[in-house]
Design an enzyme around this catalytic site. Sequence first.
Site, short mmCIF file in Angstrom:
data_model
loop_
_atom_site.label_atom_id
_atom_site.label_comp_id
_atom_site.label_asym_id
_atom_site.label_seq_id
_atom_site.Cartn_x
_atom_site.Cartn_y
_atom_site.Cartn_z
N GLU B 278 1.05 -0.86 0.19
CA GLU B 278 -0.49 -0.06 -0.48
C GLU B 278 0.93 0.97 0.04
O GLU B 278 0.59 2.17 -0.81
CB GLU B 278 -1.07 0.04 0.84
CG GLU B 278 -1.94 1.26 1.27
CD GLU B 278 -3.24 0.71 1.93
OE1 GLU B 278 -3.34 -0.83 2.89
OE2 GLU B 278 -4.01 1.37 2.12
N CYS B 305 -8.21 -1.98 4.42
CA CYS B 305 -8.35 -3.65 5.61
C CYS B 305 -9.64 -3.54 6.09
O CYS B 305 -10.02 -4.19 6.62
CB CYS B 305 -7.23 -3.27 6.21
SG CYS B 305 -7.01 -1.67 6.61
N SER B 325 -7.67 2.21 -1.86
CA SER B 325 -6.37 1.11 -2.85
C SER B 325 -6.58 -0.18 -2.74
O SER B 325 -7.76 -0.95 -2.70
CB SER B 325 -5.80 0.56 -1.15
OG SER B 325 -4.95 0.08 -1.41
N LYS B 364 -15.70 -9.78 7.96
CA LYS B 364 -15.06 -11.14 7.18
C LYS B 364 -15.11 -11.96 6.61
O LYS B 364 -14.74 -12.60 5.83
CB LYS B 364 -13.22 -10.69 7.86
CG LYS B 364 -12.49 -9.44 8.29
CD LYS B 364 -11.64 -9.70 8.07
CE LYS B 364 -10.86 -8.66 8.55
NZ LYS B 364 -9.96 -7.05 7.66
N GLU B 367 -16.81 -10.81 4.48
CA GLU B 367 -15.13 -10.60 3.18
C GLU B 367 -14.84 -12.14 2.28
O GLU B 367 -14.32 -11.99 0.73
CB GLU B 367 -14.27 -10.10 3.78
CG GLU B 367 -13.31 -8.94 2.59
CD GLU B 367 -12.08 -8.20 3.34
OE1 GLU B 367 -11.77 -9.40 5.13
OE2 GLU B 367 -10.86 -7.89 3.20
N GLU B 372 -13.99 -11.72 -5.66
CA GLU B 372 -12.47 -11.85 -5.91
C GLU B 372 -11.84 -12.31 -5.15
O GLU B 372 -10.05 -12.26 -5.10
CB GLU B 372 -12.49 -10.09 -5.37
CG GLU B 372 -13.49 -9.52 -6.54
CD GLU B 372 -14.52 -8.48 -5.13
OE1 GLU B 372 -14.18 -8.64 -4.46
OE2 GLU B 372 -15.67 -9.25 -5.97
#
Lengths: 159, 591, 394
Positions: B278, B305, B325, B364, B367, B372
């Site tokens: 990053e 994040c 990012s 998460k 996530e 992806e």
Amino acid sequence: MYPVSELIKNLADQHGRNRHNLLPILQGVVEQEKYLSEYSMIEIARELDLPASEVYGTATFYSFLEYKKMGKYIIRVCKTITCSMKGKNQVLKAIEDMLKISVGETTPDGNFSLLQTNCLGLCHKAPAMLINYDVFTDLTPEKVREILSSYIKKKVKEE
Amino acid sequence: MINLTINNRAIQVEEGTTIFEAAKNHNILIPHFCYMENVHQIGSCRVCVVEVEGAKTLMASCVTAATEGMIVNTNTERVRNVRKVIFELMLSDHPKECLSCWRNQNCELQELGNLIQLHEFRYEGAKSKDIIDSSSPSIVRDSSKCILCRRCVTVCNEIQGVGLMNPHHRGFSTFIGPSEDELLGESICTNCGQCVLVCPVGALKEKDSTSVVWEALYDKTKTVVVQTAPAVRAALGEIFLYEPGTLVTGKMAAALHNLGFDYVFDTNFAADLTIMEEGSEFLERVKNAFTSPEKNAVLPMITSCSPGWIKFVEHRFPEQLANLSSCKSPHMMLGALTKSYFAEKMNIDPASLFVVSVMPCTAKKFEITRPEMFSGGLADVDAVITTRELGRMIKDAGIDFRNLTDGTFDSPLGLSTGAADIFGTTGGVMEAALRTVHELVTGRELPGLNLHIQPLSGLSRIKTAELKIENPLPDFSFLDGITVKVAVTSGLKGAAELLEEIKNGTSPYHFIEIMGCPGGCISGGGQPRPVNDAIRTLRLEAIYREDEGKLLRKSHENEDIMLLYRDFLGAPLGHKSHELLHTVYTPRSKN
Amino acid sequence: MTFGYQLKRADFIFKNENDWKEILRNNLSRPPHEVINELISSELKGRGGAGFPTGLKWKLTAEVVEKTKYVICNADEGEPGTFKDREILTKVPLKVLTAMTVCAHVIGAKEGYIYLRGEYFFLQPELNMAIKEFEDYCREINFEFKIRIFMGSGAYICGEETALFESMEGKRGEPRNKPPFPSTYGYMGKPTVINNVETLAHTFTIFKYGAKRFYDLGVQYSRGSKLFSVSGDTPKPGIYELELGMSLVDFVEEFGDGDTKAVQVGGASGFLVPRKRFVETTIGFQGKLTGISLPTGGSMMLFNSSRSMYNVLDNYLEFFREESCGQCTPCRVGCQQLLNGIKAVKRGEKNAQYLEKLLRLTETMQFTAKCGLGQSVANSFSSIVENFREEMIY
């Protein structure tokens, strides 16, 4: 008759797009569409920049902001104590028999929905009911059959 | 100052103090339920009612301000009787299946029952609508247990500014949740889990993943790898009755080994890696912004994040996705590396690896299901368990946590610097990034005491800092004299504010750190309860202690990371990095 | 003791001498404190049910230093058996508008609203015409005050003042915590005077005839006249303006059908008075059985001996259960439990002792509910169960 999204946009233009303009807009949609569909509530949320959940939460609080599909004419028969004492049940039965639906239902042709409601403020002329915004008092089974017939004739005339 | 009397004691408090707080400050604890200091204060459960002389009815102490000369009694016969009745009413609409409820012995309704000491249920009757919504990978909603305290509504609307949870209908049919028939999994829910954190009962909880983890642990054909986030080690101890703010890193690693995980890695390793990637990405954008405008580098760059934050920005500001990012979050990076770098190195078939992340986070869990987050057909991470779930697993396995000898993390994905630890708290990612970026640009260390950036620490909602670049290295000469402006926020309301600035073109910042939960991961949706500012501060201090206790404090000093680049990845932002460690985002609808 | 106190009719509210313009002009040129003092000395109390002294309400709101204030007319008449506000708005709306404007002058407000319940939608066209006529005149005399109608949408709880504000702010009509009170924190958080339609109509009477004329009607603590909405088993249903302080015996003699078993005073949130208690009951703010507060809005429903008090109570509890906002535990769950409870006792599923437990529950609701709705359920519940216990069981 505008499509709903245009109606909502016009209402928002007319009343404003702040949170405190929400109720008049919801009422405006119900006045034309007779109920608030999921689509219209999301559109209103988008137009007023509110979370959809808040529009739902507010709309479902109020008895007259229907969120299930309703007929063209919504009949609301008062069930509070004085109307109850003066023969509301016979009136209700007359309506049910004539339209072949029970309380909470809509006729298959989409013309009439039957609901019960609380005190309409017409107790000295009980039993009373509303059909959309029109008031009918001193009801009897015969009188209510006449009233409904006139609505049915009106509908036929429009077609 | 106001003078009042509570239970015949004369006390003095500042103007504006509620009766409840006035009592609490003088060691008189009034039984209460929906009230949550600094979070939720609406006076609707009515458990905290007290007698105020002269008042027509009993007053809810959590919302009534003390006035001069007020005479309050918190324990009269009438008050104690009504408390019992109100508690009975709450219970009459509750399934009372405590023995099989996952909040057994950790439930505020049980605590209240302990205080009130009810001995008969007089009222039993209708129960509210009963829906179990397990459509979301992160959060499960069980409306039969809902007590209608509305804390989740306040947290979701006022504190996070997401606006998903709301009361619907009226009276006894009142129902808290997203819109009618809407499922969490299909809604704008960001999965931040702050609602789960404040729910007093078992109505909201994280989706259980302990069963799949147990299954994997028993499966002899699988090599089970576990990694832990920095915020976990600062809070796990609370489940085992350690004081908040006790670091239990060693015992945590030991417990994980004990549970049967084949390899115990540290997400911190990947946090250092994230800084490398990053940091380089940031410098590339900055360089392009200053020297090659035709490349249209997008600034400010925002950290990525926090998956709760990511889903939020995808719904609310889909036009600003280019500001994010492209780095995956640390644990996803480590998962991807486990099934490639580590598998290659150890000659293990990647398909037989099962990666588990222990996270302070409920988002998460969502996530890892994102399309992806799969590389070569395999999920980067197979399961996420929260800090609370890990606590349960340790207890379930009969491990005597407090008496464990400290263990360690395994190589090659276990070494980390202090910069990685501070990822767990708000302001930490930014500080870690600047420690590296500043050195890359100027060749010198960050000037702050102990490498800290003072304005970025603490629990304020939005924090900003400026870094003047002087005498940079030749490669970065275009930055000479430039003041780099950074901002840090935690909680989604602050995020929306900063994003509005970006949308309007008025954002003065170059780099922004956003964490979805107020305070950062230390008070993530999966952390032990209770959570309040005092506990956040203690956990925050623990994290900084771990950072300052390490020899290596900057991500670029991590030798194992340098080995990783030398042997496998090549260079930051290289081809392999892009394949495994970077991601894309999905614009979603607002409603 | 008011045995033998005859019913005294009055005729102020509906008498229309078309002199509102004059009354308006006169009162707009009086200094605010003079108007307030007149209201205070008239001892007019709110006619919506809570009975708060009107003069004091206007005074407290006037004293707050704040640029934006509001005047709101509460026309969310929803108490069962009450229909007087509808009549006032139909027959003499200009009196109400005049009163609102004088109030605006006194407290310093530039905007006023009439919160009209959704069920009275049919009043809108004529009311709008009255507003237009009124606003034209205000413009003529150069007084800045805008009045709008805000429609309700079918929620009895929005008659509660803070719930009304919430509704006007586009939210669910859930009452707020009090304090703070509307005089400091009302609509949009600004100082607001919110008065019932009838209260405003009475202020018009006071402005026209002076405080003494009003004060001379009625009795101590209950000055003035009140509109009573009479319905049920009576040969004379309708709206009657009577002086306060009358005895229920005299009332029943005038309005009963000869077989009156009980009278519900104040609607579902009021008290049911059985025949044996008519003698000792007066209608006023300090009547014995009616407690401190005036029967909510003046609803009087008469029941003769053919009526089952169980059905009456069942009807009220259904009403409360549907209209409760659901915010606070005692009311939300309590109303539900009470309704289920009396049904269970009637069906024989629970024995008569259970009624005692239900009475304890209503006591709790009375002292812990967040707003008047939950607090008043105890009134009708206890008065019906205690006086007609057998009808609850058999």
